[in-house]
Design a protein around this motif. Structure first.
Motif, PDB file in Angstrom:
ATOM      1  N   UNK A   1      11.640  -4.922   2.759  1.00  0.00           N
ATOM      2  CA  UNK A   1      11.608  -6.262   3.362  1.00  0.00           C
ATOM      3  C   UNK A   1      10.192  -6.616   3.815  1.00  0.00           C
ATOM      4  N   UNK A   2      10.039  -7.835   4.241  1.00  0.00           N
ATOM      5  CA  UNK A   2       8.747  -8.296   4.742  1.00  0.00           C
ATOM      6  C   UNK A   2       8.295  -7.454   5.937  1.00  0.00           C
ATOM      7  N   UNK A   3       7.032  -7.045   5.902  1.00  0.00           N
ATOM      8  CA  UNK A   3       6.401  -6.309   6.995  1.00  0.00           C
ATOM      9  C   UNK A   3       7.168  -5.023   7.311  1.00  0.00           C
ATOM     10  N   UNK A   4       7.558  -4.308   6.245  1.00  0.00           N
ATOM     11  CA  UNK A   4       8.376  -3.096   6.415  1.00  0.00           C
ATOM     12  C   UNK A   4       7.608  -1.868   5.945  1.00  0.00           C
ATOM     13  N   UNK A   5       8.003  -0.733   6.482  1.00  0.00           N
ATOM     14  CA  UNK A   5       7.495   0.571   6.051  1.00  0.00           C
ATOM     15  C   UNK A   5       8.671   1.444   5.618  1.00  0.00           C
ATOM     16  N   UNK A   6       8.426   2.288   4.632  1.00  0.00           N
ATOM     17  CA  UNK A   6       9.494   3.141   4.116  1.00  0.00           C
ATOM     18  C   UNK A   6       8.894   4.451   3.649  1.00  0.00           C
ATOM     19  N   UNK A   7       9.632   5.541   3.885  1.00  0.00           N
ATOM     20  CA  UNK A   7       9.251   6.863   3.391  1.00  0.00           C
ATOM     21  C   UNK A   7      10.264   7.285   2.335  1.00  0.00           C
TER      22      UNK A   7
ATOM     23  N   UNK B   1       5.294   3.989   1.947  1.00  0.00           N
ATOM     24  CA  UNK B   1       5.073   2.635   1.465  1.00  0.00           C
ATOM     25  C   UNK B   1       4.984   1.663   2.634  1.00  0.00           C
ATOM     26  N   UNK B   2       4.105   0.674   2.504  1.00  0.00           N
ATOM     27  CA  UNK B   2       4.005  -0.385   3.506  1.00  0.00           C
ATOM     28  C   UNK B   2       3.889  -1.723   2.790  1.00  0.00           C
ATOM     29  N   UNK B   3       4.710  -2.676   3.191  1.00  0.00           N
ATOM     30  CA  UNK B   3       4.716  -4.009   2.593  1.00  0.00           C
ATOM     31  C   UNK B   3       4.370  -5.047   3.659  1.00  0.00           C
ATOM     32  N   UNK B   4       3.276  -5.757   3.439  1.00  0.00           N
ATOM     33  CA  UNK B   4       2.857  -6.798   4.374  1.00  0.00           C
ATOM     34  C   UNK B   4       3.060  -8.195   3.786  1.00  0.00           C
TER      35      UNK B   4
ATOM     36  N   UNK C   1       0.850  -1.193   0.000  1.00  0.00           N
ATOM     37  CA  UNK C   1       0.000   0.000   0.000  1.00  0.00           C
ATOM     38  C   UNK C   1       0.883   1.240   0.000  1.00  0.00           C
ATOM     39  N   UNK C   2       0.322   2.337  -0.489  1.00  0.00           N
ATOM     40  CA  UNK C   2       1.076   3.590  -0.498  1.00  0.00           C
ATOM     41  C   UNK C   2       0.152   4.756  -0.188  1.00  0.00           C
ATOM     42  N   UNK C   3       0.742   5.780   0.364  1.00  0.00           N
ATOM     43  CA  UNK C   3       0.054   7.036   0.647  1.00  0.00           C
ATOM     44  C   UNK C   3       1.075   8.143   0.463  1.00  0.00           C
ATOM     45  N   UNK C   4       0.631   9.376   0.463  1.00  0.00           N
ATOM     46  CA  UNK C   4       1.554  10.489   0.222  1.00  0.00           C
ATOM     47  C   UNK C   4       1.342  11.604   1.238  1.00  0.00           C
ATOM     48  N   UNK C   5       2.391  12.372   1.445  1.00  0.00           N
ATOM     49  CA  UNK C   5       2.332  13.648   2.158  1.00  0.00           C
ATOM     50  C   UNK C   5       2.831  14.682   1.151  1.00  0.00           C
ATOM     51  N   UNK C   6       1.897  15.419   0.576  1.00  0.00           N
ATOM     52  CA  UNK C   6       2.207  16.342  -0.518  1.00  0.00           C
ATOM     53  C   UNK C   6       2.481  17.745   0.005  1.00  0.00           C
ATOM     54  N   UNK C   7       3.612  18.321  -0.435  1.00  0.00           N
ATOM     55  CA  UNK C   7       3.904  19.707  -0.135  1.00  0.00           C
ATOM     56  C   UNK C   7       3.933  19.989   1.351  1.00  0.00           C
ATOM     57  N   UNK C   8       3.202  21.016   1.742  1.00  0.00           N
ATOM     58  CA  UNK C   8       3.156  21.438   3.132  1.00  0.00           C
ATOM     59  C   UNK C   8       1.738  21.234   3.649  1.00  0.00           C
ATOM     60  N   UNK C   9       1.571  20.088   4.296  1.00  0.00           N
ATOM     61  CA  UNK C   9       0.274  19.639   4.810  1.00  0.00           C
ATOM     62  C   UNK C   9      -0.753  19.575   3.686  1.00  0.00           C
ATOM     63  N   UNK C  10      -0.340  18.971   2.562  1.00  0.00           N
ATOM     64  CA  UNK C  10      -1.256  18.734   1.461  1.00  0.00           C
ATOM     65  C   UNK C  10      -1.390  19.869   0.473  1.00  0.00           C
ATOM     66  N   UNK C  11      -0.601  20.923   0.629  1.00  0.00           N
ATOM     67  CA  UNK C  11      -0.717  22.082  -0.256  1.00  0.00           C
ATOM     68  C   UNK C  11       0.628  22.389  -0.922  1.00  0.00           C
TER      69      UNK C  11
END
Length: 650
Positions: A88-94, A51-54, A28-38
């Motif tokens: 890696x397995x069960x890892x999160x990354x920014x 990013x999150x890998x399960x 799964x992925x999500x984003x933090x765009x700019x400065x609090x979404x702007x």
């Protein structure tokens, strides 16, 4: 029993394809765009992809695709930013990027690929996030909406958690003022801290507030940014000095403490009973402002005068509008780079061998022509055929010699140093040329720059990836593909520290130049413009330099390159290129310098004609401040560095 084959096929299908669908579902992925979404349009802004890998381990490529332009105008442009990621397995990354948005009508596309397979892809709407205002960013884990509402309407105030601050200096492109408590510095990673200090040096404004935790003021990172001496704390019930600064005194319901500090070479803006309250220190072209109390705690957080204080701060100390810098016309510059493409030339020995063979064949044909009176028309046709074949062979040989270069490049860096500053703003324009269709990869010696593609006037634009910015552990890489006999131009901003100083004084019809620290940063073929006149300066080198600069006549025929140097370089360079076949860029550089200097001096003279306090020097530097490297290059021209320098008149 009649359904058994069908069941077996279904089971086989699930065994083959279920792992892949399940594999994709685990990422799964999500984003933090700019400065609090702007973000601000037409500016560089940070983007963090979470990013999150399960599922099982992934070695892939994260791609962020930004689209700009209009279908109506037919100028759709797509830009890709990429980075290799290991999950890696069960890892999160920014994964942190810095990118430019020129449109909000097209969605942002982000995908994670492993080989040819797309593991996950999402799109994000940009319409709700854009603004045209500059940002005031409060870097803290949490700031109340009431505090953000006290900033003026002319700016866009935003709260950003420190881990989402930019990790490149140009990620602060749209930030007018950054505010953070002293203890927030420790929350930055090394890349973020380096980016922050670089932004300050290049003209950023940082306001640091102090709490009662004196320990953070003595940490190594804070001391590197702002060395100070802590003398303890001073209690106050009221700070009347704010009345003179913004029209409202600061009062507390009970006594509150103010950190008592001393900062070397800092200006005290506000003081109460000889205790500094607000101090300002210059850092390169930028500044750090230190507020000796906590802006997120009472009494400041409940102070009715906060809006007036921030209004005054932004009006007085936030970044002013950037002054227009006279630069070479973009179309003229691109044309000059294209005309002076560096390339290998055929050697004299090869050209001489072809010419001798041609003469021998022609002599033999004419001899036969004189002996065969009855067949002269056939011999005439044969001579024409030989001439055509020779011309085609010569053309093919020249084309092959050029095609052997495959790819080559040249560039110009224009540095502009404002008066009383030591960091020059630089614009580097690079031309990349392909004689054969091939992919290309450029890197910049481990540095990262805000880089965009340039298109000459009336050039066709294609809705493809003009290039890809690839973030690697060793720095930024630019990759793409060029068709046969094609070219692409890039522009990037490259600030450069230049610790040089000078001043001028009028001496009748001449100007006296006095400069220092020019040994390392020598300047050649320098000229000055002041009051609509042009003065010859010459070459400048040495720790202490004094020069009498005489007025010269400036018109369309003025040659800004010394005749003796030009003729010497021209003779040796042309001869050496023809004899050896190697690329000697002396002639190319001199021709381009002469052409561009004349065009720029005309602009400088008009821009500084009415300035009585400052003159502008134009000259050339031999240092390669930007160092592009084209993988597999055969020929290239060393980049030219052009300096324009504002020097005060005393």
């Amino acid at each position: 029993m009649t359904h058994r084959p069908t069941s077996l096929l279904a089971l086989l299908f699930l065994l083959l394809f279920a792992p892949f669908s399940a594999f994709a579902a685990t990422v799964s992925l999500d984003i933090e765009l700019g400065f609090y979404g702007h973000f601000q349009l037409h500016s560089w802004t940070p983007l963090t992809v979470l990013l999150e890998n399960r599922g099982r381990a992934i070695n892939g490529t994260l791609e962020v695709i930004v689209t700009s332009g209009s279908e109506l105008l037919g100028d759709i442009q797509t830009m890709m930013y990429a980075m290799d990621v290991e999950l890696p397995y069960n890892a999160r990354k920014a994964a942190a990027f810095t990118m430019r948005f020129d449109s909000f009508t097209h969605p942002l596309r982000i995908r994670l690929r492993q080989g040819e397979e797309t593991l996950v892809e999402q799109t994000f709407n940009l319409r709700d996030g854009y603004t045209t205002k500059p940002f005031v960013v409060v870097a803290d884990e949490k700031v109340s909406p009431d505090a953000l509402a006290t900033f003026p309407d002319a700016v866009f105030s935003s709260n950003v958690r420190p881990r989402f601050l930019p990790d490149t200096w140009y990620g602060y492109d749209s930030v007018m003022l950054l505010i953070m408590n002293a203890d927030m510095l420790s929350a930055l990673n090394d890349h973020q801290f380096k980016a922050l200090t670089a932004w300050l040096t290049q003209g950023g404004t940082l306001l640091i507030t102090s709490g009662m935790n004196y320990g953070v003021l003595s940490e190594s990172r804070f001391k590197e940014l702002l060395p100070l001496q802590v003398l303890g704390s001073t209690p106050f019930q009221k700070i009347q000095a704010f009345q003179d600064f913004c029209g409202a005194a600061l009062r507390g319901e009970s006594p509150f403490l103010v950190t008592n500090v001393r900062i070397s070479q800092a200006e005290t803006v506000i003081a109460e009973q000889q205790t500094p309250i607000l101090l300002k220190k210059s850092v390169g072209n930028g500044q750090i402002i230190f507020l000796t109390l906590d802006a997120q705690s009472p009494p400041f957080s409940r102070w009715p005068g906060r809006a007036a204080f921030w209004q005054k701060m932004i009006e007085t100390y936030a970044l002013p509008e950037k002054a227009a810098i006279p630069r070479i016309d973009r179309e003229h510059l691109l044309a000059a780079l294209f005309v002076h493409i560096p390339a290998r030339l055929p050697t004299v020995s090869r050209m001489l061998a072809l010419f001798i063979c041609y003469l021998l064949v022609m002599k033999w044909l004419f001899w036969l022509f004189s002996k065969q009176a009855g067949r002269r028309i056939w011999f005439a046709l044969a001579i024409l055929l030989i001439i055509s074949i020779s011309a085609y062979a010569s053309y093919s040989f020249a084309v092959k010699m050029l095609a052997d270069n495959r790819q080559t490049w040249n560039g110009l860096l224009h540095l502009h140093l404002p008066q009383q500053r030591q960091v020059a703003s630089g614009e580097y324009v690079l031309g990349l040329y392909a004689m054969q269709a091939a992919p290309y990869t450029l890197d910049f010696a481990g540095q990262s720059y805000p880089l965009t593609a340039l298109f000459p006037k009336n050039a066709p634009r294609q809705a493809t990836f003009p290039f890809r910015l690839y973030e690697t552990p060793s720095g930024q890489q630019v990759s793409g593909e060029l068709e046969k006999w094609s070219q692409v131009f890039f522009s990037l901003n490259a600030p450069v520290e230049l610790p040089i100083s000078a001043h001028l004084s009028e001496n009748g019809d001449a100007l006296t130049f006095q400069g220092s620290q020019l040994t390392r940063h020598a300047i050649s073929s320098a000229y000055l413009t002041f009051g609509g006149n042009v003065y010859a300066v010459g070459d400048l080198s040495g720790e202490q330099v004094e020069r009498l600069c005489q007025k010269i006549t400036f018109d369309a025929t003025t040659d800004f390159m010394p005749e003796n140097a030009t003729s010497a370089v021209a003779k040796t360079s042309i001869f050496s290129r023809l004899i050896s076949g190697d690329n000697d860029s002396g002639v190319l550089q001199r021709d381009m310098q002469r052409e561009l200097a004349a065009k720029l001096m005309s602009r400088l003279r008009d821009a500084y004609r009415e300035r009585a306090d400052v003159a502008c020097l134009m000259g050339w530097m031999s240092e390669a401040f930007v160092e592009p490297k084209l993988q597999g290059e055969r020929a290239s021209a060393p980049s030219l560095t052009l300096l324009t320098w504002e020097i005060p008149i005393e």
